[in-house]
Design a protein around this motif. Structure first.
Motif, PDB file in Angstrom:
ATOM      1  N   LEU A 130       0.983  -1.149   0.021  1.00  0.00           N
ATOM      2  CA  LEU A 130      -0.063  -0.118  -0.025  1.00  0.00           C
ATOM      3  C   LEU A 130       0.981   1.197  -0.007  1.00  0.00           C
ATOM      4  N   ARG A 131       1.842   1.216   0.823  1.00  0.00           N
ATOM      5  CA  ARG A 131       2.891   2.524   0.777  1.00  0.00           C
ATOM      6  C   ARG A 131       3.432   2.702  -0.466  1.00  0.00           C
ATOM      7  N   ARG A 132       3.825   1.627  -1.211  1.00  0.00           N
ATOM      8  CA  ARG A 132       4.263   1.689  -2.506  1.00  0.00           C
ATOM      9  C   ARG A 132       3.386   2.434  -3.303  1.00  0.00           C
ATOM     10  N   PHE A 133       2.056   2.346  -3.519  1.00  0.00           N
ATOM     11  CA  PHE A 133       1.029   2.708  -4.180  1.00  0.00           C
ATOM     12  C   PHE A 133       0.630   4.267  -3.691  1.00  0.00           C
ATOM     13  N   ASP A 134       1.501   4.850  -2.777  1.00  0.00           N
ATOM     14  CA  ASP A 134       1.287   5.998  -2.082  1.00  0.00           C
ATOM     15  C   ASP A 134      -0.171   6.289  -1.164  1.00  0.00           C
ATOM     16  N   VAL A 135      -0.599   4.999  -0.621  1.00  0.00           N
ATOM     17  CA  VAL A 135      -1.622   5.121   0.275  1.00  0.00           C
ATOM     18  C   VAL A 135      -1.052   5.721   1.603  1.00  0.00           C
ATOM     19  N   PRO A 136      -2.109   6.604   2.200  1.00  0.00           N
ATOM     20  CA  PRO A 136      -1.475   7.267   3.351  1.00  0.00           C
ATOM     21  C   PRO A 136      -1.086   6.604   4.495  1.00  0.00           C
TER      22      PRO A 136
END
Length: 263
Positions: A130-136
């Motif tokens: 999720l962080r790789r896809f810039d999810v908060p």
């Protein structure tokens, strides 16, 4: 749930112990390196272990006649990576088996595999994706903790179904039965654990921002721009003494009026 002492057949207990051992050994090395290189992280390591111990010790009766509990492993996995969490989770489960009669020594390997290995890896993988896809950050933390909790019980269901297949429908039938028993209470518990983990992470962001930056949870300080000359104020690799930063090329004067190539 923790699989109770003596509940698994001896062959299954030995097999799960053997499967868990390499992860724990690798985790000990990772934990030792973390403490040796960053002794200031011991306080946060202790807090992560305590968070896991307290949450997983909350034994809540289920309407299905079983018991469920949070795991608390998502936070430590996000902060220090799953190998370290394998050690913290093993210590937690060992103390609970000896002091609280949660789980047992013969089933320690199976419980370690589900709660201290499978759960943290699944939760951490979800968080990183999720962080790789810039999810908060807080959304990723919630999803990581939720998946770490729920996947622990999915693996436990598999372990029990392998040990006690249904006489008629075999492994799949037993897996469906065990999964249904846990799902009634475990899904709401996973949601609650995700929210609590977000709350703790918010507190850590306020009080330990520097440490979270070092661990990669928060963005750290950006490095100096590449190509900055060490011998002068230029930023394109040129300096007054004919030298530039390592790996860049530029020109400068060598004091004789001729050009010197800087590398």
């Amino acid at each position: 749930m923790h699989i109770a002492e003596g509940f698994l057949p001896p062959a299954h207990a030995i097999a799960w112990g053997a499967a868990s051992a390499p992860f724990v050994v690798h985790g000990v090395r990772s934990l030792t390196r973390e403490v040796r290189e960053h002794p200031e992280s011991t306080l946060l390591l202790g807090a992560s272990g305590a968070f896991t111990f307290v949450l997983s010790a909350l034994k809540l009766p289920s309407v299905t006649g079983s018991c469920s509990h949070p795991t608390g492993t998502g936070l430590g996995a996000i902060l220090f990576r799953p190998p370290v969490m394998a050690v913290l989770g093993t210590i937690t489960l060992l103390f609970q088996a000896l002091l609280l009669a949660h789980g047992g020594l013969t089933t320690l390997g199976a419980n370690v595999f589900s709660m201290a290995i499978a759960g943290p890896w699944a939760g951490y993988g979800t968080y990183r994706l999720l962080r790789r896809f810039d999810v908060p950050l807080m959304v990723a933390v919630f999803c990581g903790a939720f998946v770490a909790d729920l996947s622990t019980y999915c693996v436990t269901s598999v372990q029990l179904a392998l040990a006690f297949p249904d006489p008629g429908s075999g492994f799949l039938g037993a897996l469906g039965t065990f999964g249904a028993v846990f799902a009634v209470t475990q899904i709401p518990l996973a949601v609650s654990e995700g929210l609590l983990t977000v709350l703790v992470m918010r507190l850590l962001v306020q009080s330990s921002k520097g440490e979270l930056s070092r661990l990669g949870v928060l963005p750290g300080r950006k490095p100096d721009p590449e190509g900055t000359g060490t011998g002068g104020p230029g930023t394109d690799g040129t300096g007054t003494d004919g030298t530039g930063t390592e790996g860049t090329e530029g020109t400068g004067t060598d004091g004789t009026g001729t050009e010197a190539v800087a590398r």
